[in-house]
Design a protein around this motif. Structure first.
Motif, PDB file in Angstrom:
ATOM      1  N   THR A 113       0.864  -1.179   0.000  1.00 50.04           N
ATOM      2  CA  THR A 113       0.000   0.000   0.000  1.00 50.04           C
ATOM      3  C   THR A 113       0.904   1.234   0.000  1.00 50.04           C
ATOM      4  OG1 THR A 113      -0.147   0.017   2.426  1.00 50.04           O
ATOM      5  CG2 THR A 113      -1.850  -1.198   1.227  1.00 50.04           C
ATOM      6  N   TYR A 114       0.378   2.359  -0.381  1.00 46.47           N
ATOM      7  CA  TYR A 114       1.222   3.530  -0.613  1.00 46.47           C
ATOM      8  C   TYR A 114       0.452   4.793  -0.266  1.00 46.47           C
ATOM      9  CZ  TYR A 114      -1.274   1.794  -4.661  1.00 46.47           C
ATOM     10  OH  TYR A 114      -2.223   1.217  -5.454  1.00 46.47           O
ATOM     11  N   SER A 115       1.208   5.825   0.051  1.00 45.39           N
ATOM     12  CA  SER A 115       0.624   7.143   0.295  1.00 45.39           C
ATOM     13  C   SER A 115       1.618   8.182  -0.193  1.00 45.39           C
ATOM     14  CB  SER A 115       0.313   7.350   1.780  1.00 45.39           C
ATOM     15  OG  SER A 115       1.498   7.279   2.548  1.00 45.39           O
ATOM     16  N   GLY A 116       1.091   9.326  -0.596  1.00 43.61           N
ATOM     17  CA  GLY A 116       1.962  10.369  -1.128  1.00 43.61           C
ATOM     18  C   GLY A 116       2.993  10.843  -0.135  1.00 43.61           C
ATOM     19  N   MET A 159       5.734   7.122   1.136  1.00 45.42           N
ATOM     20  CA  MET A 159       5.679   6.004   2.092  1.00 45.42           C
ATOM     21  C   MET A 159       4.965   4.808   1.473  1.00 45.42           C
ATOM     22  SD  MET A 159       4.280   5.847   6.046  1.00 45.42           S
ATOM     23  CE  MET A 159       2.562   5.432   5.743  1.00 45.42           C
ATOM     24  N   TYR A 160       5.566   3.652   1.646  1.00 49.16           N
ATOM     25  CA  TYR A 160       4.960   2.376   1.257  1.00 49.16           C
ATOM     26  C   TYR A 160       4.839   1.515   2.512  1.00 49.16           C
ATOM     27  CZ  TYR A 160       6.291   3.600  -3.557  1.00 49.16           C
ATOM     28  OH  TYR A 160       6.445   4.240  -4.767  1.00 49.16           O
ATOM     29  N   LEU A 193      14.058   3.123  -5.447  1.00 52.10           N
ATOM     30  CA  LEU A 193      14.723   3.508  -6.688  1.00 52.10           C
ATOM     31  C   LEU A 193      13.713   3.937  -7.746  1.00 52.10           C
ATOM     32  CD1 LEU A 193      17.524   0.772  -6.931  1.00 52.10           C
ATOM     33  CD2 LEU A 193      17.786   3.174  -6.305  1.00 52.10           C
ATOM     34  N   TYR A 194      12.654   3.180  -7.909  1.00 55.57           N
ATOM     35  CA  TYR A 194      11.621   3.561  -8.884  1.00 55.57           C
ATOM     36  C   TYR A 194      10.976   4.888  -8.499  1.00 55.57           C
ATOM     37  CZ  TYR A 194      11.458  -0.501 -11.987  1.00 55.57           C
ATOM     38  OH  TYR A 194      11.756  -1.442 -12.950  1.00 55.57           O
ATOM     39  N   SER A 195      10.756   5.104  -7.230  1.00 51.29           N
ATOM     40  CA  SER A 195      10.126   6.349  -6.772  1.00 51.29           C
ATOM     41  C   SER A 195      11.022   7.551  -7.070  1.00 51.29           C
ATOM     42  CB  SER A 195       9.834   6.274  -5.271  1.00 51.29           C
ATOM     43  OG  SER A 195       8.931   5.232  -4.982  1.00 51.29           O
ATOM     44  N   SER A 204      13.036  11.360  -0.309  1.00 54.34           N
ATOM     45  CA  SER A 204      13.264  10.195   0.555  1.00 54.34           C
ATOM     46  C   SER A 204      12.095   9.226   0.421  1.00 54.34           C
ATOM     47  CB  SER A 204      13.447  10.618   2.019  1.00 54.34           C
ATOM     48  OG  SER A 204      12.380  11.447   2.442  1.00 54.34           O
ATOM     49  N   ALA A 205      12.367   7.978   0.733  1.00 51.51           N
ATOM     50  CA  ALA A 205      11.350   6.927   0.673  1.00 51.51           C
ATOM     51  C   ALA A 205      11.352   6.157   1.988  1.00 51.51           C
ATOM     52  CB  ALA A 205      11.624   5.976  -0.494  1.00 51.51           C
ATOM     53  N   LEU A 206      10.164   5.980   2.536  1.00 47.17           N
ATOM     54  CA  LEU A 206       9.996   5.248   3.789  1.00 47.17           C
ATOM     55  C   LEU A 206       9.157   4.006   3.500  1.00 47.17           C
ATOM     56  CD1 LEU A 206      10.226   5.160   6.953  1.00 47.17           C
ATOM     57  CD2 LEU A 206       8.043   6.395   6.994  1.00 47.17           C
ATOM     58  N   VAL A 207       9.717   2.837   3.795  1.00 44.75           N
ATOM     59  CA  VAL A 207       9.022   1.574   3.541  1.00 44.75           C
ATOM     60  C   VAL A 207       8.835   0.861   4.874  1.00 44.75           C
ATOM     61  CG1 VAL A 207       9.037  -0.595   2.251  1.00 44.75           C
ATOM     62  CG2 VAL A 207      10.107   1.447   1.256  1.00 44.75           C
ATOM     63  N   LEU A 208       7.573   0.718   5.301  1.00 47.34           N
ATOM     64  CA  LEU A 208       7.285   0.023   6.555  1.00 47.34           C
ATOM     65  C   LEU A 208       7.265  -1.474   6.305  1.00 47.34           C
ATOM     66  CD1 LEU A 208       4.417   2.292   8.001  1.00 47.34           C
ATOM     67  CD2 LEU A 208       6.912   2.613   8.072  1.00 47.34           C
TER      68      LEU A 208
END
Length: 290
Positions: A113-116, A159-160, A193-195, A204-208
């Protein structure tokens, strides 16, 4: 004698074909005239030689360019790419990458799932926008002081959430292993990387990551764009080299090195604090020593 005089006059003043006497004699060409004429002739000869040389050089250059052909286009960064608005690209990235990762049974490893930008869900199910992310340093072996905290603007973070099919988003199938954790970090790296490549304005990318079945030990992977500059500068298949997405325990050594280097020191336990204005702040604490 008069006749002799008349003949002499006739000889001195010849009559032209039209009956008019020619009173102008032809002037002989002087040495200066001849030199001037030859100089002009030489100038024209040099001009034509230069013109021929220039024309020949142009034809030669054209033949070289035709022989070389057009320069080869730069290789695509990825074989697949998202399209449409930023929101649609975000959704496509999560769906596309999430579909590639499988458990040994063939079922999806996790749902993505993802959010902006980061959000936190309250006890009543309501969501609140996270305004800032506070990143605590790794203080092991004297690497940094405890108060050396970095604050990141959450508005520029995507965020994913990797959610398994078990309790509290845990993975129901199998047991937690180092190999499975490594595969989850590979997925987090690929999402980041894709983001960075296809979403503008993302720093930045945050992956839970999926928690344990008891809901404890909630961890995440937090990657900033500058952490993966070298990976973004080349096609992704030169970073994640496997032709097919590997399964648990199938990651090859070259990929293992990349995953360790880019994600191990960026695994964090996460929690939330309330800022003075009432907005939630996400706090990231290193979970694995770099």
């Amino acid at each position: 004698m008069a006749d002799d005089v008349m003949e002499a006059v006739a000889d001195a003043n010849p009559v032209s074909a039209n009956g008019v006497a020619s009173s102008v004699s032809q002037r002989a060409e002087t040495r200066a005239d001849r030199a001037r004429r030859l100089a002009y002739r030489n100038r024209f000869a040099v001009f034509y030689v230069v013109l021929a040389v220039v024309a020949g050089a142009g034809v030669g250059a054209l033949l070289v360019l035709v022989g070389r052909g057009s320069p080869a286009p730069a290789p695509a960064w990825s074989a697949w790419e998202p399209t449409g608005s930023a929101e649609r690209r975000l959704a496509q990235i999560g769906d596309h990458i999430g579909d590639q990762y499988r458990l040994p049974s063939g079922k999806s490893l996790v749902a993505v799932t993802y959010s902006g930008s980061p959000v936190v869900t309250g006890p009543d199910g309501s969501s609140f926008q996270v305004r800032a992310i506070a990143v605590r340093p790794d203080t092991t072996a004297g690497r940094a002081e405890a108060d050396d905290i970095t604050t990141v603007n959450a508005a520029n973070t995507v965020m994913y959430t990797l959610c398994g099919l078990g309790t509290s988003c845990s993975i129901a199938e199998g047991k937690p292993t180092v190999a499975r954790g490594e595969l989850l970090r590979r997925e987090a790296l690929e999402l980041a990387l894709y983001s960075f490549h296809y979403l503008s304005g993302i720093d930045s990318a945050l992956v839970l990551l999926p928690p344990r079945a008891d809901g404890k030990a909630a961890t995440s992977v937090f990657i900033e764009r500058g952490d993966v500059d070298s990976e973004l500068s080349r096609p992704i298949d030169q970073t994640l080299t496997a032709q097919l997405t590997p399964g648990v325990g199938e990651i090859q050594p070259d990929e293992q090195q990349v995953i360790e280097r880019t994600t191990r020191s960026r695994v964090y336990a996460y929690s939330y604090l309330q800022a003075q204005d009432g907005s939630p702040v996400m706090v990231l604490t290193p979970a694995l020593s770099g």
